[in-house]
Structure formats: C-alpha cells, structure tokens
Design an enzyme around this catalytic site. Sequence first.
Site, PDB file in Angstrom:
ATOM      1  N   GLN A 104       0.851  -1.203   0.000  1.00  0.00           N
ATOM      2  CA  GLN A 104       0.000   0.000   0.000  1.00  0.00           C
ATOM      3  C   GLN A 104       0.882   1.247   0.000  1.00  0.00           C
ATOM      4  OE1 GLN A 104      -2.458   1.566   3.261  1.00  0.00           O
ATOM      5  NE2 GLN A 104      -4.242   1.380   1.915  1.00  0.00           N
ATOM      6  N   TYR A 175      -5.830  11.174   3.678  1.00  0.00           N
ATOM      7  CA  TYR A 175      -4.431  11.478   3.358  1.00  0.00           C
ATOM      8  C   TYR A 175      -4.329  12.223   2.019  1.00  0.00           C
ATOM      9  CZ  TYR A 175      -3.832   8.561   7.399  1.00  0.00           C
ATOM     10  OH  TYR A 175      -3.924   8.064   8.676  1.00  0.00           O
ATOM     11  N   ARG A 222      -7.743   2.519  -3.205  1.00  0.00           N
ATOM     12  CA  ARG A 222      -8.597   2.568  -2.015  1.00  0.00           C
ATOM     13  C   ARG A 222      -9.113   3.975  -1.781  1.00  0.00           C
ATOM     14  NH1 ARG A 222      -8.115   0.707   4.348  1.00  0.00           N
ATOM     15  NH2 ARG A 222      -9.773  -0.814   4.074  1.00  0.00           N
ATOM     16  N   GLY A 314      -9.366  -6.869   8.731  1.00  0.00           N
ATOM     17  CA  GLY A 314      -8.245  -6.228   9.399  1.00  0.00           C
ATOM     18  C   GLY A 314      -8.126  -6.716  10.829  1.00  0.00           C
ATOM     19  N   ARG A 315      -8.889  -6.066  11.730  1.00  0.00           N
ATOM     20  CA  ARG A 315      -8.786  -6.391  13.154  1.00  0.00           C
ATOM     21  C   ARG A 315      -9.020  -7.874  13.406  1.00  0.00           C
ATOM     22  NH1 ARG A 315     -12.858  -1.744  14.919  1.00  0.00           N
ATOM     23  NH2 ARG A 315     -13.706  -2.482  12.922  1.00  0.00           N
TER      24      ARG A 315
HETATM   25  C1  LIG Z   1      -4.301  -0.920  13.525  1.00  0.00           C
HETATM   26  C2  LIG Z   1      -4.937  -0.403  12.261  1.00  0.00           C
HETATM   27  C3  LIG Z   1      -4.145   0.221  11.309  1.00  0.00           C
HETATM   28  C4  LIG Z   1      -4.695   0.636  10.084  1.00  0.00           C
HETATM   29  N1  LIG Z   1      -3.872   1.164   9.120  1.00  0.00           N
HETATM   30  C5  LIG Z   1      -4.356   1.372   7.861  1.00  0.00           C
HETATM   31  C6  LIG Z   1      -3.479   1.696   6.788  1.00  0.00           C
HETATM   32  O1  LIG Z   1      -2.243   1.761   6.920  1.00  0.00           O
HETATM   33  N2  LIG Z   1      -4.043   1.914   5.578  1.00  0.00           N
HETATM   34  C7  LIG Z   1      -5.397   1.836   5.361  1.00  0.00           C
HETATM   35  O2  LIG Z   1      -5.854   2.049   4.226  1.00  0.00           O
HETATM   36  N3  LIG Z   1      -6.240   1.507   6.364  1.00  0.00           N
HETATM   37  C8  LIG Z   1      -5.759   1.245   7.592  1.00  0.00           C
HETATM   38  N4  LIG Z   1      -6.619   0.824   8.583  1.00  0.00           N
HETATM   39  C9  LIG Z   1      -8.048   0.564   8.277  1.00  0.00           C
HETATM   40  C10 LIG Z   1      -8.281  -0.922   7.913  1.00  0.00           C
HETATM   41  O3  LIG Z   1      -7.675  -1.242   6.677  1.00  0.00           O
HETATM   42  C11 LIG Z   1      -9.770  -1.301   7.831  1.00  0.00           C
HETATM   43  O4  LIG Z   1     -10.405  -0.531   6.825  1.00  0.00           O
HETATM   44  C12 LIG Z   1     -10.509  -1.087   9.145  1.00  0.00           C
HETATM   45  O5  LIG Z   1      -9.763  -1.554  10.253  1.00  0.00           O
HETATM   46  C13 LIG Z   1     -11.884  -1.804   9.144  1.00  0.00           C
HETATM   47  O6  LIG Z   1     -11.714  -3.189   8.920  1.00  0.00           O
HETATM   48  P1  LIG Z   1     -11.773  -4.244  10.147  1.00  0.00           P
HETATM   49  O7  LIG Z   1     -13.043  -3.992  10.868  1.00  0.00           O
HETATM   50  O8  LIG Z   1     -11.730  -5.607   9.470  1.00  0.00           O
HETATM   51  O9  LIG Z   1     -10.583  -3.993  11.008  1.00  0.00           O
HETATM   52  C14 LIG Z   1      -6.087   0.447   9.833  1.00  0.00           C
HETATM   53  C15 LIG Z   1      -6.880  -0.146  10.825  1.00  0.00           C
HETATM   54  C16 LIG Z   1      -6.331  -0.589  12.004  1.00  0.00           C
HETATM   55  C17 LIG Z   1      -7.217  -1.294  13.003  1.00  0.00           C
END
Ligand SMILES: Cc1cc2nc3c(=O)[nH]c(=O)nc-3n(C[C@H](O)[C@H](O)[C@H](O)COP(=O)(O)O)c2cc1C
Length: 367
Positions: A104, A175, A222, A314-315
């Site tokens: 990314q 961003y 994205r 993600g989480r």
């Molecule tokens: C610890 C953490 C770091 C994240 N860093 C990024 C990132 O670097 N780039 C991005 O596009 N989204 C980032 N996100 C957003 C996630 O990609 C995702 O859209 C969001 O957590 C919802 O998905 P989930 O419910 O499966 O976690 C981050 C989320 C978390 C929890």
Amino acid sequence: MKSKYASLFETVTLRSGLQLKNKIVMAPMTNFSSNEDGTVTDAEIAYYARRSKGVSAVITACTYVTLNGKGFEGEFAADRDEMIPSLARLASAIKAEGAKAILQIFHGGRQVPPHLVDGDVVSASSVPAEAEGSPVPRELSATEVEEIVAAFGETTRRAVEAGFDGVEIHGANGYLIQQFFSPHSNRREDRWGQRLAFPLAVVDAVKQAAAKADRPFAVGYRFSPEEPETPGITMADTLELIDALKEKELDYLHVSLMEFWSEPRRGVDDTRTRLEIIKERAGDAVPVIGVGSIYTADDAVKALGTGVDLIAIGRGLIIEPDWVQKVESGQEESIAVKLDKEAQEQLVVPDPLWKAIIHTPGWFPGV
Ligand SMILES: Cc1cc2nc3c(=O)[nH]c(=O)nc-3n(C[C@H](O)[C@H](O)[C@H](O)COP(=O)(O)O)c2cc1C
C-alpha cells in the site's frame, strides 16, 4: 469446510492476471513497528508471516513515497532505492506462506505529525484538518505536485523490483490523495484544483510503472466514500470518482470503512448501504473489495451476498491469525472474535502495535 462457506473459497483472477486462491484478503494496517531508517523489523516480518497462510492476499501497512509523506512513527519506507532489499524481505515473507503481496503506497499530506517532517507539513491547499490542534499545511507548488505524482510511479517500480504482486494506491482516510479530491482541502486555482486531476495522475504514473513488470502485477485503488466536513466528499462525488476510475483498467477498488453495513450520510437519495451503491456503480468494470467489522464466517458470507467481489479483514486477523484456515477446515466455531489481552506472543503482534491497541479502548473488541 461447511458448504455454506464455499463462496468464500472461490478463486478470482484479476484483470492483470493475478490469481487469488480465495475471496479473503488482509486489510492494510499500520503497525508502527519499522526501524528508524525505514527498513522493516524482524517483529514486523514475523507478524505478517503469521497471517499470510490462509488469505489470498496481504495488503501491507501504508508506506511513504516521499519523506515528507511519512505519516506515522515506525512507518516503513519505499521512497528510495536503498529500501528495495527491505521491501523484498517483506514481499518474500508474505509470499513464502502462500499469499500474494500487495504494497500500500501513500503520502500523508496535512495529516503527518509535524515532527516527522521537520515541521514542513504539505497539502493541496493551506487548509488545516478540522481536528483541534491540526497544523496549517503549506500549499504544494505545481512542480512539487508533479514530483509526488512521479514518486508514486517510482515507488511502484521499487515494488516490482522487490517482488511484490501489486500495489494499492491509498486514496482514503483523509491522506494526500483524498486531500486533492476533497473540496475541504483542495481550494487550488491551478490545474490541480480540478479535484480528480491528482488522483488520476497518480493512477496513470502507477499504471505506467506496473506495465513494466514481467509478471501479473495488480494495481488497486482505495478510497473513503464520504467525509463528515462541510464542504467535504459526498457519495455523489464518490460515484464520480468511481466513473473516472472505471476507465483506468484497475484490478480492484477498495472501499475504506470501519463498518461494512454503513449507510450514506448525504449526496444520494438511496436507502441501501454505501457498499451496495458503490458495487452497483462499479458494475462489471472493476471488482470491489468490501471491509469493516467482519469477524465471523457468517459475517463474511453475508457481506459477500451483497455482490462485492472480495472481503478484506483487518482487526479480525490480528485477533485470529488462523481465521481462513479455521473456516476452511470446518472449525469456524473456534474463531476468536475478541482480543485475548494475554496472548501477544502467541498472536505474534509487535510491541508498538500491541501497545497502541491495548491503550485505545473500544478500538478492538475485547479491549
Ligand atoms: C491498527 C490499524 C491500522 C490501520 N492502518 C491502515 C493503513 O495503513 N491503511 C489503510 O488504508 N487503512 C488502515 N486501517 C483501516 C483498515 O484497513 C480497515 O479498513 C478497518 O480496520 C476496518 O476493517 P476491520 O473492521 O476488518 O478492522 C487500519 C486499521 C487498524 C485497526
């Protein structure tokens, strides 16, 4: 695997020819754990390797394309050729476990912490973010804008050389790319004031570099569908962005959301969820990745039922690194859906990320 989950395990071939072995990918997540010099750490490599066995692709944390785009402490670098060995280590750790590796790529714009960029915070225009205490950014000159566009292309070249299977352009979460698309942060009067100009120029630079790969190499984009600010991006703006991106022969669009089932705030007269509206607009032109609070196999199947092409988690993958394998082997009942706060070592999560999670109540289930 139970037959009701079979749809999660269908293979997908993207436009570039990149083959995905199932419909679950790891969402990009910043981990704050890289070295001061921008190289990846052993802890980070171990964290990714632990999560690369089941999913079809891992989208990495964002990496900066120019030094003044560094958005986080412990963010890894892709802004110069010396970083190629570090990037190659990351790509091969992911691929060795069977997942495709997607880098990314990003610039933080007005959201970067000033101390990471010697105080020179830049953006489309000199408009600070609304959060209290946000710095007033310096408006980029037209030449600087062109340099950043070129840097996205150069970073893509490095991703190709480092062995990645693709890049994801991070046009979401407020961003720099989003700052150019937003009427809140882009008040320019030159050609970069046309709000689609920068996002599309970045796509072109990235696609050009990707075309030089001697293997299937994916390019995804994205975006966040809406901004809360007025003025700010509305669903109507986002539908326009999708129409423009549909012309670019991308491998996928990835909608950044915390909640898969969230509904539009404004800009469309439609009672469906944002993702359903977006998927309809994307049509057959480009696959859509949906994401947001998917923790169980039933959550994932229900989400796929909306017609989105792929699901990012993600989480859920931090909490349960064996998510995909458990569904595949019929053990979905044993998927952890809350963080076990005693299990850092077993879950293979680097200290800085673990601390951030533990000290942010409500961010992760169980914390
Ligand atoms: C610890 C953490 C770091 C994240 N860093 C990024 C990132 O670097 N780039 C991005 O596009 N989204 C980032 N996100 C957003 C996630 O990609 C995702 O859209 C969001 O957590 C919802 O998905 P989930 O419910 O499966 O976690 C981050 C989320 C978390 C929890």
